[in-house]
Scaffold this active site. Structure first.
Site, PDB file in Angstrom:
ATOM      1  N   GLN A 116      44.544  44.092  30.594  1.00  0.00           N
ATOM      2  CA  GLN A 116      44.281  43.805  32.009  1.00  0.00           C
ATOM      3  C   GLN A 116      42.855  44.277  32.277  1.00  0.00           C
ATOM      4  O   GLN A 116      42.626  45.452  32.530  1.00  0.00           O
ATOM      5  CB  GLN A 116      45.282  44.567  32.885  1.00  0.00           C
ATOM      6  N   GLY A 160      51.202  43.470  42.869  1.00  0.00           N
ATOM      7  CA  GLY A 160      51.025  43.184  41.446  1.00  0.00           C
ATOM      8  C   GLY A 160      49.642  42.632  41.110  1.00  0.00           C
ATOM      9  O   GLY A 160      48.847  42.306  41.998  1.00  0.00           O
ATOM     10  N   HIS A 161      49.413  42.476  39.830  1.00  0.00           N
ATOM     11  CA  HIS A 161      48.098  42.021  39.364  1.00  0.00           C
ATOM     12  C   HIS A 161      47.809  40.584  39.791  1.00  0.00           C
ATOM     13  O   HIS A 161      48.710  39.771  39.908  1.00  0.00           O
ATOM     14  CB  HIS A 161      47.942  42.170  37.853  1.00  0.00           C
ATOM     15  N   ASN A 162      46.539  40.331  40.052  1.00  0.00           N
ATOM     16  CA  ASN A 162      46.039  38.988  40.398  1.00  0.00           C
ATOM     17  C   ASN A 162      46.448  38.516  41.786  1.00  0.00           C
ATOM     18  O   ASN A 162      46.201  37.354  42.135  1.00  0.00           O
ATOM     19  CB  ASN A 162      46.514  37.938  39.364  1.00  0.00           C
TER      20      ASN A 162
END
Lengths: 352, 352, 352
Positions: free
Chosen positions: A196, A237-239
């Protein structure tokens, strides 16, 4: 801090009905109210209190001012008027600049003038901090992060590598900005982590609550827009991206790669699946589980409200018996010679 | 880090279609893609991007390689191939060994070679740490804990007394390993705490997300198996066990003494009651409330998906009216001379 | 710590059936049990183990004592008896008083005798701490907070300005006491924060779990009563109160200005809306979403329990088809000449 009502009225564009020279030294609740302090009417059901308060002045709407026995500051929106005025008297964010001797500030970090760094705080190499920013005790700012002017990191705040904060960002204890996104690929030997390498980018005037976590992106940055307000214990969360001026209540979880629009209101304990879009100005009621994208301005709900345990158990049994109930209706229709209309209903099942 | 495509192909057992001498210096998303970097096809719906990417190479399946205008690394499972290769270029876990002068490492703690201990980190007496382990700023490792080789504790991680971590365990900020289990006995004067004298034992290659907490056991240890991946904000109660290679998404709560099998997949915001068993390879969809044990391989759901608030309110009213609806069906059956079949339904109520 | 059974029996008012001179040095689970240690019968389904345990003594009810092959300590409530006795052998809370050289204790803070302050802990000006209190590594106690005697702050605990803790308060890592309440007023330019000038006041004998957060009040203090037990990852909003001896399991969220009575039991992952009242002795089952006030002693539920994904999908489709199902019943009633009784049902919709 002591200010006259006249000064407050002119500075915040309020209409004074009363003594311009009366002095205010703090805020108080409407009831009982405290002499020398300023109150406001939070909830119109409490209007009866207007005649009993001991506050020196109250911020009210024009309609309610008549019932007040003391000085009135008249505002179109009393809550907003109060929020602005009360900041004058809020001691929370005052501090003396300086670096505590038990802070660890890397020689290769840059801090603007007027900053404070508390004991047990850690600022790694390559970090850039603007002016007048407060970095409280026990905060950790990892390498190459950038923090704007006039930010407030209360204490025990973690900012990951390369993350960026705009101006006037306020973060409460235990918040983690830039934790690893949960990206995994399966292999015959178990899970392999997908690196990541993105960060988190946070706009201006953002507020982030206690123990909230925001993952960094897989490639690009997870983004939190200007004026976003996040309560405690939220997971993003990511993105993901969260649009400007969206407000999210506590205990909300947003899975990865979901995009939330601007001015969205999200109630407590909402869950939102990944890879969805929530349109601008949507409203999500508390406890809702969001499983598909939501258009702009839509009001959505979904929680099953509580009942007595007896009623709730009976409801669950009734739901477990729905197949049988529908069969009974079919049998009745057959007996009455009515054509049933529920054939093909299972075709929809892919949509859930 | 700069590696040729030829080296990557041979090291990770991928088939190269293109120039073996082309140099890769990092990773990038497929679109727009960056020259000198490596991308992969995350989602087959994005296949159109294969012809437009500016990445120097892309990891793809054999079927998709033809559409690529640039160099291809062909993998049976592109996500897995990418995950492995991309770790070469991930700067996250690189560090210089050493003990920061503002770290507090007890003289009676033992650290292997190659470790780092950051500022404001605390390592108490009796702790044993393997080699090449990173203990970031602000971490607290309590007495007699054991931490294996090549672990990564990002910062602000808390490891309780006597807890054990295997090899290559990775923990994100705010995680608490070994908090007190919630064990209480009632007395006429209020609650009395039942001592929790166990610890937490964590296997190899485990990942634990930000602000996740794992309670220690009452007598024996709470156990997290090899290769388990835990996202952020998860709560695991005392005496639980989680089997090898199980993956749990964010905001999941598991009550005490529940045993989760191996290779289980648990979606976000799932709640699992205490004293249950979830079998190997079960799959629990997001938002499900688990109230009974689940057999191996079972796929379970339970969340009520969102609706427009209007539809949701009407549904709640319809559910509140289920007693009346069933009465109406009974009345129809009686009028039609059909024998109803729902007598005795309340017998099931003990099961909920 | 070594104590004879005779001493234990007399000190905790238990009836000894066996050798008063037998020595106990610790606790153990019933099975297999450890010689020299004390067990208890947790769950009566495990009674078969009474004849097999290798523990030197077991705390049991009079009814179960006969099956025991070893010494018995007879208690009316074995769990309570065990909880009290086992604390003798719990090493968790023992410590040597003293201030660690890497602690930061402001010269204007006052600490009573017998306190410990760990490395990387921070105590700001104006703080008052009673005697025999443990402030673990990395704790942050903000200005003017007051902490009573014999408290235990494990480590990484954050106590906000002006907050107050009573006697024997026990707080686990990552807990945040006194975070900013989520109070906002809308303006044409975005949200304006309403200052939160209250604090948090915590009674005696309170336990607070890992990563739990409690917001400070807008004007007055958020209040946690004597003997309250809070598990991990709980969120309590501003202006709430929690009555004495209430116990709350993990992952519960309570929105602002809600008042919880005394001796309430709240199961895991319950959500409670703001501005509600929950009466004394109410019981809220796990996963319930509370949308209205609850009277004293009421038992409430509301979660939809899990099903196989197939059954769950069919249920959701059936719920989505409720309008049609009710129409079919109406059509049947019309055909049968029965007067339908569901007119006016939508009148209730305002209540949800």
């Amino acid at each position: 801090m002591a200010v006259t009502l006249g000064e407050i009225a002119s500075r915040f564009d309020l209409t004074l009905k009363g003594d311009a020279s009366a002095v205010i030294e703090g805020v108080c609740p409407l009831l009982p109210g405290t002499p020398g302090r300023l109150a406001y009417l939070v909830d119109r059901r409490l209007r009866a209190g207007l005649s009993q308060t001991q506050a020196t002045a109250v911020i009210v709407s024009a309609a309610d001012a008549a019932q007040l026995q003391t000085h009135a500051l008249i505002a179109k929106d009393p809550a907003l008027g109060y929020a602005r005025v009360a900041q004058l008297f809020d001691p929370t964010y005052r501090f003396e600049p300086g670096l505590h001797p038990l802070a660890s500030v890397d020689a290769a970090a840059q801090l603007g003038p007027g900053c404070y760094v508390g004991p047990a705080a850690v600022i790694e190499a390559g970090v850039q901090v603007g002016r007048d920013t407060y970095i409280g005790p026990g905060c950790v700012i990892r390498r190459d992060a950038r923090i704007g002017d006039a930010c407030w990191l209360s204490g025990h705040v973690y900012i990951g590598p390369h993350c960026q904060l705009g101006l006037r960002v306020h973060i409460e204890p235990g918040a983690v900005i830039g934790s690893r996104g949960f990206g995994l690929a399966r292999s015959p030997d178990g899970w392999v982590e997908i690196p990541q390498v993105g960060a988190v980018r946070i706009g201006n005037d953002v507020e982030i609550g206690a123990n909230t976590s925001i993952d960094r992106g897989t490639f690009a940055d997870t983004e939190i827009g200007d004026g976003v307000k996040l309560d405690n214990q939220i997971q993003i969360g990511h993105n993901c991206s969260v649009g400007a001026h969206t407000a999210i209540a506590a205990c909300v979880g947003i899975a990865g790669s979901t995009h939330i629009g601007a001015r969205v209101l999200i109630g407590g304990a909402v869950g939102i699946n990944g890879h969805l879009t929530v349109g601008d100005d949507a409203v999500l009621l508390a406890g809702t589980m969001v499983t598909k994208s939501i258009p702009a301005k839509m009001l959505v709900g979904g929680a099953l409200p509580h009942q007595s345990a007896k009623d709730w158990r009976r409801l669950i049994i009734q739901l477990r018996g729905m197949d049988r109930t529908l069969e009974r209706i079919r049998a009745l229709e057959k007996a009455a010679g009515i054509k049933g209309a529920d054939e093909g209903e299972s075709l929809e099942s892919d949509e859930i």
